[in-house]
Design an enzyme around this catalytic site. Structure first.
Site, PDB file in Angstrom:
ATOM      1  N   SER A  94       0.804  -1.237   0.000  1.00 39.75           N
ATOM      2  CA  SER A  94       0.000   0.000   0.000  1.00 39.75           C
ATOM      3  C   SER A  94       0.832   1.280   0.000  1.00 39.75           C
ATOM      4  O   SER A  94       1.389   1.646  -1.013  1.00 39.75           O
ATOM      5  CB  SER A  94      -1.040  -0.018   1.101  1.00 39.75           C
ATOM      6  OG  SER A  94      -0.478  -0.196   2.374  1.00 39.75           O
ATOM      7  N   ASP A 134      -3.630   6.067  -2.563  1.00 42.60           N
ATOM      8  CA  ASP A 134      -2.363   5.375  -2.301  1.00 42.60           C
ATOM      9  C   ASP A 134      -2.238   4.200  -3.276  1.00 42.60           C
ATOM     10  O   ASP A 134      -3.090   4.019  -4.150  1.00 42.60           O
ATOM     11  CB  ASP A 134      -2.240   4.950  -0.827  1.00 42.60           C
ATOM     12  CG  ASP A 134      -3.275   3.928  -0.399  1.00 42.60           C
ATOM     13  OD1 ASP A 134      -4.236   3.713  -1.159  1.00 42.60           O
ATOM     14  OD2 ASP A 134      -3.129   3.345   0.686  1.00 42.60           O
ATOM     15  N   ASP A 143      -2.610   0.992  -3.277  1.00 40.66           N
ATOM     16  CA  ASP A 143      -3.637  -0.041  -3.412  1.00 40.66           C
ATOM     17  C   ASP A 143      -5.046   0.534  -3.368  1.00 40.66           C
ATOM     18  O   ASP A 143      -6.027  -0.206  -3.323  1.00 40.66           O
ATOM     19  CB  ASP A 143      -3.456  -1.158  -2.381  1.00 40.66           C
ATOM     20  CG  ASP A 143      -3.446  -0.638  -0.958  1.00 40.66           C
ATOM     21  OD1 ASP A 143      -3.528   0.595  -0.777  1.00 40.66           O
ATOM     22  OD2 ASP A 143      -3.372  -1.449  -0.026  1.00 40.66           O
ATOM     23  N   ASP A 166      -7.005   2.138  -1.245  1.00 42.97           N
ATOM     24  CA  ASP A 166      -8.019   2.116  -0.190  1.00 42.97           C
ATOM     25  C   ASP A 166      -8.173   3.487   0.469  1.00 42.97           C
ATOM     26  O   ASP A 166      -9.217   3.817   0.987  1.00 42.97           O
ATOM     27  CB  ASP A 166      -7.756   1.001   0.851  1.00 42.97           C
ATOM     28  CG  ASP A 166      -6.341   0.989   1.384  1.00 42.97           C
ATOM     29  OD1 ASP A 166      -5.556   1.913   1.053  1.00 42.97           O
ATOM     30  OD2 ASP A 166      -6.007   0.051   2.127  1.00 42.97           O
TER      31      ASP A 166
END
Lengths: 446, 445
Positions: free
Chosen positions: B99, B239, B241, B243
């Protein structure tokens, strides 16, 4: 005993998952790619149910060590060896256990020329494996992974150049193929088209388990024998799972011993070669064929590594073993079943003879191959005792113990790939080999 | 003390490629996960880190080794994977992503049935499998399936929950900065489908991420510049990933990640429906102000997505999340989802007919300090003792580290799950006050 991993230059071999598993494959691939020069490694696998996962973890490790990776997916090991020999790669890795039955698998390591590693290179890799001394590339230097298709047309072209291509095509043979659902299966159609063969194929479903034991031999020939008869084929043949071995079925529907493959290849190459390397465990048919074609025979230890490296050292173009294996260096350094098949078809085409006619002058020999399971702790002690018992007969110790007698010879040696003693007895009549069999069984104390 | 960069914890496995994070570790972890989950289909997604490919082969191999069937989903945001695991009823999922960590890092994030992260007990059980090495290995490995259209399932789910007509009418100009991460292939098209005019910056990796992937105000300068340059109505940063979400207003000013959640929640409660709200213990007090004003309940849980999402499902909360920019709308899925966040905030712009800076000004302002200090286990105890003796008068909550509330400020001190550090968060209305509290604590450490 069943759970043990067998590590040798003939491969890292064992039953999946108890002996060989993805973790071990991953570590061996890391060790091997740490050993190799930087560049690209080529990989392939056979059709076994465990081969995909073992290949995937190997690919990951190769990339992690900083070597690029070209993945041919399902491909016979000799094709990969051919490819390495003709191109500039760091080395090769094949996931395949050739003739072993299904829960087995193996990782085979190949050098930049496509040869098996030799007796000094193999242990280097095993030492790196034991020490866990693996190259680790940083995130921006990881090897690239590329899936690729094997250039089979180049293979066929090269093959056509070492035989009488036109004669084979003209003969238009009808053949029966049993690739045992192995890696050669999808290549049989283009191969047959190229050489003008009418091919009836059994057991060519690569997603299915082996139809019978993947060891080419008379015992496994019955299906092919029946189809040869029913379809009036000129020849039938059986392959192992990665296409390195082949045994034949004559046009009469009679399975031939895998020991016949090598002598037939030698006769086909008559005039083109001066020497042949074989092993101390291969039939004396080799000596007979060598005499017929004026060859010098060099006998070495069993296994592709020792045979092909002896071929290099002795400058012998041809080599092979009684297991149905044959290699011809001007073509490729690998034991290659399609090479052997093509040479034999070439012989049939040129002579205009049927297979039963070609083998009719062969000396009639009877042989018996026996496997005796011995735990790995005891195996060398047993060999020691046997050495003592046979020492008076002046045995050949090149690989295990080989004793030559008047009407027969025999060899007792530990297998490279399994925890067994392999025994082969060959003689002129059933009586002499039966008495030797009894004698050996009596003398082995487990 | 030598602190390794490898972290095997209940959050998964994380480390630096080429140093601690080897293919063998990833392989074993995937075998442990597969043994834990049992046979069945497991979705495998990756972010755009170049090491993702190498690790993916080990993940596939490890899953096959213990009888699972991996589905190769390629580059995909983690919320999209979670939605896919839920809607296709998969056994689980693995996302290969670190992430917000820098590009040399990578990690596995593990998702169970229903599209959720593992809870504490499940994670402990998984670690038992890993450390004991007792994997349920098979000798017949299955095949790998492929799925290239999984983002569409996620997108369609969101589009059904927002009024795209209203957004289309307003057609806000949006600058989106996915940091070359997992959202990059999808996010521009997604915003257009929501009804916005989208301009995408930082949509590719070159020598690593185009910026630090954590969407903090100091990392998104280029986004601010672009908002100004194009005269955009809003800027979004994700970010790697996808989320977490940060917002930049039309004046090119980052509103702070705590206010991402505040805007989304306020909009949801004002224009969509009333619902209790669940946030974590480190989330700003602005959430208390909003929920009080709207007359709904606010529940605080331990930090970590699974804690917030489980509580939301338990009490039937529709909206919630974490103060670091992680918005959860259970109508889409109970996971932190920057795409859902963007949809809600764009809908807010359209429904309110106000600008982002105006909407931000309607919310009370707090100052927050987020710091981390290196701390071993023995340090942790000392720090806890220090904090409790120093702040005796406040209201103490020890659910997750220590949180102490005073009328003028609150502080929360907790050990990190992903790094060998203690996180210290202090929030209050007066910047001076919280600065002096922080320096007092720091002096004592």
């Amino acid at each position: 005993m069943e759970d043990r991993l067998r590590i040798s230059i003939s491969g890292i071999r064992g039953k999946v998952p108890q002996a060989l598993n993805v973790e071990i494959a991953s570590k061996f691939a890391s060790a091997f790619s740490s050993y190799l020069e930087k560049g690209t490694m080529a990989l392939c696998r056979d059709c076994r149910e465990s081969s995909r996962m073992l290949a995937l973890s190997s690919i990951s490790s190769v990339s992690a060590s900083g070597l690029d990776c070209i993945d041919f997916g399902r491909l016979p090991t000799p094709f990969l060896q051919f490819f390495l020999n003709k191109n500039n790669y760091s080395g090769g890795l094949s996931v395949s256990a050739g003739h072993n039955p299904s829960p087995w698998n193996a990782i085979l390591l190949l050098d930049s020329e496509g040869f098996y590693l030799d007796a000094s290179e193999g242990p280097e890799v095993f030492n790196i494996y034991e020490a866990g001394w693996f190259e680790k590339a940083p995130w921006d230097k990881l090897g690239k992974i590329k899936e690729s298709v094997f250039p089979f047309h180049l293979y066929l072209e090269a093959l056509s150049k070492i035989v009488h291509f036109k004669e084979i095509k003209k003969a238009g043979f009808k053949i029966t193929a049993d690739p045992c659902n192995g890696a050669v299966s999808p290549f049989l159609k283009p191969y047959s088209q190229f050489f003008g063969l009418k091919t009836i194929t059994l057991n060519d479903e690569t997603d299915k388990p082996f139809s019978h034991s993947p060891e080419p031999s008379i015992e496994n020939s019955s299906q092919a024998e029946a189809v040869v008869k029913a379809t009036d084929s000129d020849l039938g043949f059986l392959l192992n799972s990665d296409g390195s071995r082949i045994s034949l079925v004559s046009e009469k529907g009679k399975g031939l011993s895998e020991e016949m493959t090598l002598p037939l290849c030698l006769i086909s190459l008559k005039g083109k070669i001066k020497k042949v390397v074989s092993t101390v465990a291969s039939s004396s048919l080799v000596d007979w064929a060598a005499k017929e074609t004026n060859l010098k025979v060099i006998r070495t230890k069993v296994g592709q590594s020792s045979v092909t490296h002896t071929m290099l050292a002795e400058e012998s173009k041809a080599g092979g073993e009684g297991s149905g294996s044959f290699a011809f260096l001007p073509f490729s350094p690998g034991y290659d079943s399609l090479l052997a098949l093509t040479l034999i078809l070439d012989l049939m085409a040129r002579k205009g003879k049927k297979m039963s006619e070609i083998i009719s002058p062969f000396p009639l020999l009877v042989r018996k191959k026996i496997k005796i399971g011995v735990s790995p702790i005891k195996i060398y002690r047993v060999m020691d005792q046997l050495e003592e018992k046979y020492s008076k007969e002046n045995p050949d110790y090149t690989d295990g113990i080989r004793v030559n007698r008047k009407n027969a010879w025999f060899i007792i040696r530990p297998s490279l790939t399994e925890f067994i003693l392999r025994i082969m007895i060959e003689g002129k009549d059933q009586k002499s080999i039966s008495s030797i069999e009894e004698e050996i069984k009596e003398r082995i104390e487990i | 003390m030598r602190i390794s960069d490898l972290k095997i914890s209940i959050s998964g496995i994380r480390g630096i490629v080429g140093q601690s994070l080897t293919p063998q570790l990833i392989l074993k972890f995937s075998e442990a996960f597969s043994s834990f989950i049992g046979e069945g289909e497991i979705g495998v997604a990756q972010d755009t880190r170049p090491s993702g490919n190498m690790l993916k082969y080990s993940v596939f191999s490890g899953l096959l080794s213990c009888g699972a069937t991996p589905i190769d989903m390629g580059i995909l945001p983690i919320p999209s994977l979670q939605v896919y695991v839920k809607s296709k009823k998969l056994k689980g999922g693995i996302s290969i992503t670190a992430s917000h960590n820098p590009v040399e890092w990578n990690a596995l994030k593990l998702i169970k049935k229903g599209g959720f992260f593992l809870n504490l007990y499940e994670a402990e059980e998984l670690l038992d499998y890993y450390y004991q090495g007792k994997f349920k290995r098979v000798h017949k490995s299955g095949i790998i399936k492929k799925e290239a259209h999984s983002f569409r399932i996620h997108e369609n789910k969101i589009l059904r929950t927002v009024n795209t007509q209203a957004i289309k009418k307003k057609r806000p100009k949006v600058i989106i900065d996915p940091c070359g991460g997992a959202a990059s292939p999808y996010v521009k098209n997604y915003l257009e489908n929501l009804g916005a005019e989208a301009i995408c910056i930082n949509d590719q990796l070159s020598d690593g991420f185009p910026r630090n992937p954590e969407p903090l105000p100091e990392n998104i300068e280029k986004l601010c510049e672009s908002v100004k340059k194009y005269g955009a109505d809003i800027g979004f940063a994700q970010d790697a990933d996808a989320d977490r979400l940060a917002v930049v207003d039309e004046k090119a000013k980052p509103i702070g990640e705590e206010y991402t959640l505040a805007l989304a929640v306020k909009h949801y409660l004002s224009y969509k429906q009333k619902s209790p709200v669940v946030v974590n213990l480190s989330t700003s007090r602005v959430m208390e102000d909003i929920t009080k004003k709207m007359g709904v309940k606010l529940i605080k849980t331990k930090v970590g997505e699974i804690n917030v999402s489980s509580k939301m499902l338990e009490i039937g909360a529709k909206i919630g999340g974490e103060g670091n920019g992680g918005i959860i709308n259970t109508e889409v899925h109970a996971c932190r989802d920057s795409f859902t966040g963007m949809a809600l905030i764009l809908e807010y712009l359209a429904c309110s007919d106000k600008s982002i800076s105006q909407l931000r000004q309607e919310l009370p302002t707090y100052k927050m300090i987020k710091k981390k200090v290196k701390a071993s286990f023995s340090d942790r105890k000392r720090i806890f003792n220090l904090i409790t003796s120093k702040f005796k008068q406040g209201q103490v909550n020890t659910e997750d580290g220590i949180r102490i509330d005073y009328p003028e400020f609150w502080l929360h001190v907790r050990p990190s799950n992903t790094e060998p550090v203690m996180r210290i968060i202090i929030e209050g209305k007066e910047e001076k006050l919280i600065n002096s509290i922080y320096s007092e604590i720091k002096e004592r450490l």
